[in-house]
Design a protein around this motif. Sequence first.
Motif, PDB file in Angstrom:
ATOM      1  N   LEU A 189       9.303   8.668   0.792  1.00 24.43           N
ATOM      2  CA  LEU A 189       8.165   7.557  -0.279  1.00 24.43           C
ATOM      3  C   LEU A 189       8.219   6.451  -0.976  1.00 24.43           C
ATOM      4  O   LEU A 189       7.731   5.593  -1.205  1.00 24.43           O
ATOM      5  CB  LEU A 189       8.433   8.792  -2.145  1.00 24.43           C
ATOM      6  CG  LEU A 189       7.672  10.412  -1.491  1.00 24.43           C
ATOM      7  CD1 LEU A 189       7.947  11.316  -2.817  1.00 24.43           C
ATOM      8  CD2 LEU A 189       6.028   9.604  -1.357  1.00 24.43           C
ATOM      9  N   VAL A 190      10.244   6.252  -1.374  1.00 25.11           N
ATOM     10  CA  VAL A 190       9.966   5.107  -1.676  1.00 25.11           C
ATOM     11  C   VAL A 190       9.616   3.826  -0.532  1.00 25.11           C
ATOM     12  O   VAL A 190       9.202   2.906  -0.579  1.00 25.11           O
ATOM     13  CB  VAL A 190      11.492   4.897  -1.225  1.00 25.11           C
ATOM     14  CG1 VAL A 190      12.582   3.138  -1.364  1.00 25.11           C
ATOM     15  CG2 VAL A 190      12.580   5.426  -2.170  1.00 25.11           C
ATOM     16  N   ILE A 191       9.528   3.996   1.109  1.00 23.29           N
ATOM     17  CA  ILE A 191       9.010   2.806   1.984  1.00 23.29           C
ATOM     18  C   ILE A 191       7.272   3.144   1.453  1.00 23.29           C
ATOM     19  O   ILE A 191       6.990   1.811   1.834  1.00 23.29           O
ATOM     20  CB  ILE A 191       8.818   3.495   2.823  1.00 23.29           C
ATOM     21  CG1 ILE A 191      10.915   3.876   3.677  1.00 23.29           C
ATOM     22  CG2 ILE A 191       8.543   2.920   4.157  1.00 23.29           C
ATOM     23  CD1 ILE A 191      11.965   2.442   3.165  1.00 23.29           C
ATOM     24  N   LEU A 192       6.838   4.630   1.060  1.00 23.03           N
ATOM     25  CA  LEU A 192       5.118   4.253   1.196  1.00 23.03           C
ATOM     26  C   LEU A 192       4.796   3.641  -0.131  1.00 23.03           C
ATOM     27  O   LEU A 192       3.847   2.621  -0.324  1.00 23.03           O
ATOM     28  CB  LEU A 192       5.023   5.428   1.036  1.00 23.03           C
ATOM     29  CG  LEU A 192       4.392   6.747   2.548  1.00 23.03           C
ATOM     30  CD1 LEU A 192       3.854   7.831   1.750  1.00 23.03           C
ATOM     31  CD2 LEU A 192       4.098   5.689   2.942  1.00 23.03           C
ATOM     32  N   LEU A 193       6.285   3.762  -1.611  1.00 20.45           N
ATOM     33  CA  LEU A 193       5.674   3.407  -2.674  1.00 20.45           C
ATOM     34  C   LEU A 193       6.183   1.179  -2.866  1.00 20.45           C
ATOM     35  O   LEU A 193       5.080   1.136  -4.130  1.00 20.45           O
ATOM     36  CB  LEU A 193       6.536   3.919  -3.795  1.00 20.45           C
ATOM     37  CG  LEU A 193       5.759   5.428  -3.809  1.00 20.45           C
ATOM     38  CD1 LEU A 193       6.997   5.862  -4.754  1.00 20.45           C
ATOM     39  CD2 LEU A 193       4.428   5.375  -4.409  1.00 20.45           C
ATOM     40  N   ALA A 194       6.655   1.095  -1.614  1.00 18.61           N
ATOM     41  CA  ALA A 194       7.403  -0.410  -2.315  1.00 18.61           C
ATOM     42  C   ALA A 194       6.430  -0.808  -2.578  1.00 18.61           C
ATOM     43  O   ALA A 194       5.961  -1.495  -3.595  1.00 18.61           O
ATOM     44  CB  ALA A 194       8.591  -0.874  -1.129  1.00 18.61           C
ATOM     45  N   ALA A 195       5.754  -1.340  -1.560  1.00 19.80           N
ATOM     46  CA  ALA A 195       4.966  -2.481  -1.206  1.00 19.80           C
ATOM     47  C   ALA A 195       3.232  -2.233  -1.781  1.00 19.80           C
ATOM     48  O   ALA A 195       2.790  -3.026  -2.791  1.00 19.80           O
ATOM     49  CB  ALA A 195       3.890  -2.482   0.062  1.00 19.80           C
ATOM     50  N   ARG A 196       3.295  -0.520  -2.094  1.00 19.96           N
ATOM     51  CA  ARG A 196       1.389  -0.598  -2.705  1.00 19.96           C
ATOM     52  C   ARG A 196       2.018  -0.748  -4.586  1.00 19.96           C
ATOM     53  O   ARG A 196       1.192  -0.986  -5.115  1.00 19.96           O
ATOM     54  CB  ARG A 196       1.417   1.071  -2.331  1.00 19.96           C
ATOM     55  CG  ARG A 196       0.404   1.075  -3.098  1.00 19.96           C
ATOM     56  CD  ARG A 196       0.013   2.389  -2.813  1.00 19.96           C
ATOM     57  NE  ARG A 196      -0.473   2.598  -1.459  1.00 19.96           N
ATOM     58  CZ  ARG A 196      -1.106   2.921  -0.249  1.00 19.96           C
ATOM     59  NH1 ARG A 196      -2.509   2.490  -0.803  1.00 19.96           N
ATOM     60  NH2 ARG A 196      -0.944   3.005   1.210  1.00 19.96           N
ATOM     61  N   MET A 197       3.183   0.086  -4.612  1.00 18.97           N
ATOM     62  CA  MET A 197       3.691  -0.826  -6.649  1.00 18.97           C
ATOM     63  C   MET A 197       3.846  -1.536  -6.800  1.00 18.97           C
ATOM     64  O   MET A 197       3.115  -2.265  -7.681  1.00 18.97           O
ATOM     65  CB  MET A 197       4.469   0.610  -6.641  1.00 18.97           C
ATOM     66  CG  MET A 197       4.268   1.854  -7.043  1.00 18.97           C
ATOM     67  SD  MET A 197       3.709   2.274  -8.242  1.00 18.97           S
ATOM     68  CE  MET A 197       3.996   4.137  -7.820  1.00 18.97           C
ATOM     69  N   VAL A 198       4.256  -2.148  -6.191  1.00 19.28           N
ATOM     70  CA  VAL A 198       4.142  -4.034  -6.394  1.00 19.28           C
ATOM     71  C   VAL A 198       2.932  -5.035  -5.873  1.00 19.28           C
ATOM     72  O   VAL A 198       2.788  -5.621  -7.205  1.00 19.28           O
ATOM     73  CB  VAL A 198       4.754  -5.150  -5.656  1.00 19.28           C
ATOM     74  CG1 VAL A 198       5.492  -6.029  -5.455  1.00 19.28           C
ATOM     75  CG2 VAL A 198       6.682  -4.088  -5.735  1.00 19.28           C
ATOM     76  N   THR A 199       2.197  -4.485  -5.091  1.00 21.67           N
ATOM     77  CA  THR A 199       1.326  -5.302  -4.837  1.00 21.67           C
ATOM     78  C   THR A 199       0.112  -4.780  -6.279  1.00 21.67           C
ATOM     79  O   THR A 199      -0.828  -5.612  -6.616  1.00 21.67           O
ATOM     80  CB  THR A 199       0.506  -5.157  -3.467  1.00 21.67           C
ATOM     81  OG1 THR A 199       1.239  -5.333  -2.501  1.00 21.67           O
ATOM     82  CG2 THR A 199      -0.612  -5.876  -3.581  1.00 21.67           C
ATOM     83  N   VAL A 200      -0.308  -4.022  -6.097  1.00 16.95           N
ATOM     84  CA  VAL A 200      -1.133  -2.840  -7.522  1.00 16.95           C
ATOM     85  C   VAL A 200      -1.090  -3.607  -8.577  1.00 16.95           C
ATOM     86  O   VAL A 200      -1.475  -3.922  -9.686  1.00 16.95           O
ATOM     87  CB  VAL A 200      -0.964  -1.461  -8.077  1.00 16.95           C
ATOM     88  CG1 VAL A 200      -0.303  -1.522  -8.512  1.00 16.95           C
ATOM     89  CG2 VAL A 200      -3.056  -1.250  -8.398  1.00 16.95           C
ATOM     90  N   VAL A 201       0.042  -4.229  -9.048  1.00 11.89           N
ATOM     91  CA  VAL A 201       0.590  -4.822 -10.827  1.00 11.89           C
ATOM     92  C   VAL A 201       0.232  -6.861 -10.172  1.00 11.89           C
ATOM     93  O   VAL A 201      -0.518  -7.121 -11.265  1.00 11.89           O
ATOM     94  CB  VAL A 201       1.859  -4.385 -11.004  1.00 11.89           C
ATOM     95  CG1 VAL A 201       1.938  -5.479 -12.240  1.00 11.89           C
ATOM     96  CG2 VAL A 201       2.145  -3.107 -10.804  1.00 11.89           C
ATOM     97  N   VAL A 202       0.933  -7.430  -8.984  1.00 13.61           N
ATOM     98  CA  VAL A 202       0.671  -8.339  -8.785  1.00 13.61           C
ATOM     99  C   VAL A 202      -0.696  -8.835  -8.717  1.00 13.61           C
ATOM    100  O   VAL A 202      -1.421  -9.908  -9.143  1.00 13.61           O
ATOM    101  CB  VAL A 202       1.927  -9.203  -7.970  1.00 13.61           C
ATOM    102  CG1 VAL A 202       1.246 -10.188  -7.254  1.00 13.61           C
ATOM    103  CG2 VAL A 202       3.321  -8.233  -8.159  1.00 13.61           C
ATOM    104  N   GLU A 203      -1.925  -7.972  -8.033  1.00 14.76           N
ATOM    105  CA  GLU A 203      -3.070  -8.314  -8.126  1.00 14.76           C
ATOM    106  C   GLU A 203      -3.660  -9.181  -9.155  1.00 14.76           C
ATOM    107  O   GLU A 203      -4.673  -9.694  -8.959  1.00 14.76           O
ATOM    108  CB  GLU A 203      -3.655  -7.535  -7.120  1.00 14.76           C
ATOM    109  CG  GLU A 203      -3.989  -6.664  -7.519  1.00 14.76           C
ATOM    110  CD  GLU A 203      -4.655  -5.187  -7.195  1.00 14.76           C
ATOM    111  OE1 GLU A 203      -5.271  -5.916  -5.601  1.00 14.76           O
ATOM    112  OE2 GLU A 203      -4.719  -4.589  -6.971  1.00 14.76           O
ATOM    113  N   GLU A 204      -3.500  -8.192 -10.102  1.00 17.74           N
ATOM    114  CA  GLU A 204      -4.118  -8.944 -11.477  1.00 17.74           C
ATOM    115  C   GLU A 204      -3.524 -10.132 -12.224  1.00 17.74           C
ATOM    116  O   GLU A 204      -4.837 -11.081 -12.396  1.00 17.74           O
ATOM    117  CB  GLU A 204      -4.109  -7.514 -12.289  1.00 17.74           C
ATOM    118  CG  GLU A 204      -4.038  -6.398 -11.987  1.00 17.74           C
ATOM    119  CD  GLU A 204      -4.961  -5.891 -11.723  1.00 17.74           C
ATOM    120  OE1 GLU A 204      -5.997  -6.929 -12.037  1.00 17.74           O
ATOM    121  OE2 GLU A 204      -5.337  -4.689 -10.958  1.00 17.74           O
TER     122      GLU A 204
END
Length: 403
Positions: A189-204
């Motif tokens: 889960l950490v591997i799956l979440l890492a990029a996704r969680m960071v990206t979804v916040v930074v993209e805004e």
Amino acid sequence: MSRIGTVIRFEFVRAVKKPAFWIGTLALPFVIIVVSLLVGVGQAAGTDSAVSSSSATKTPFHYVDHSGLVSESVAARWGGTPSTDPSGDRADVVAGRLDALVVFPESPSTDSITVTAKDRGLFENGGYSSLAQRVLEQSVAAEVDDPEAVSILRSPPTADVTAYANGKVAPGWLSIVPPLVYVAAFFGLVILLAARMVTVVVEEKENRISEMILTTVTAGDLIRGKVVAMLLVCLVQIGVFLVPGLLSLVVVVPLVAGRVGDVVIDPWRMLVGALLLLGGVLLASALFVTVGAAVPSIKDASTLQSAAIFSLIIPVYAAFFVMTSPSSPVATFFTYFPTFTPVTAMVRNAVGALSPVESVICIVEVFAVAFVLLWFAQYLFRHSVAQYGSKVTVRQVLSWRRR
């Protein structure tokens, strides 16, 4: 609540509607299955080849017996002839005229058998040592009249150990398998979440539309909605892995159980592991969201993202030490250090080294740190939403607090 629901629905639908999401999600299990099958077939063939290559076979060789234990008749059955000129035989081996010269030491129980042999390849050279061992073993067995003693010499008996704890049979090694599944799940889960969680916040922030979004929804609702949506997306991906995995277990477990025994499930350990996994996933999500809120672009997030991942999975490399020395000061530090707690506590819980009091403390700590980090991520995002050119610094955070 309706605003959070809108954010969750928007982010979830946007993620799962992308063809790339399903291609990546379905491609990985397909590749894993194909590679596992290929490796399994290759390993079976390689193992058979290695076993046959390293097994003892009849080979012409000369031998010198300083121990007095080698039977000439036994050695002859394997192709052995007593050496009359060890130096000359060694020269013949070097020149390729003789397969091997075996020198049995005076005390084989403490000294090694010396074999000088003609090269037959990396794997097949192991057959020479097997040959020497079989000759000595069968020579010793030939001197024993009792068939039972010979059988024990050739195949030492196994021992079945039954240990008791508090008047009950201790569960043993198989009891750690189910709780350790939580550690593997957390790592994935950490591997799956890492990029996704960071990206979804930074993209805004990177798209320069954060100010417009925050006119209709608060920073807290936006962050919480994104976290929940990404967790749901990860659950979809986990489901893709879990369904074929469970089907495989239905087939494999009955076959394995007959050989290794029944897997023991401790309800308390499973409950503690589940709560630690849930709290650990929330903590990891909050940590990644904090990283995304502190940087202006995906490129700037790479270093902090890597540091966040390492801070969560470092205890995996100390798992064996934690299992064997759960009461050591180092294991205690790992247990209560916030980002190390999920993995360390789950490992100690799996081996039964986490007391009920420690379990409660770790669970409370993990959830408390997760909520504090999530609040801090909202705080960073709200104050840095228009900061497009640079990362957030500690001095800036302190200045916000003073204002």
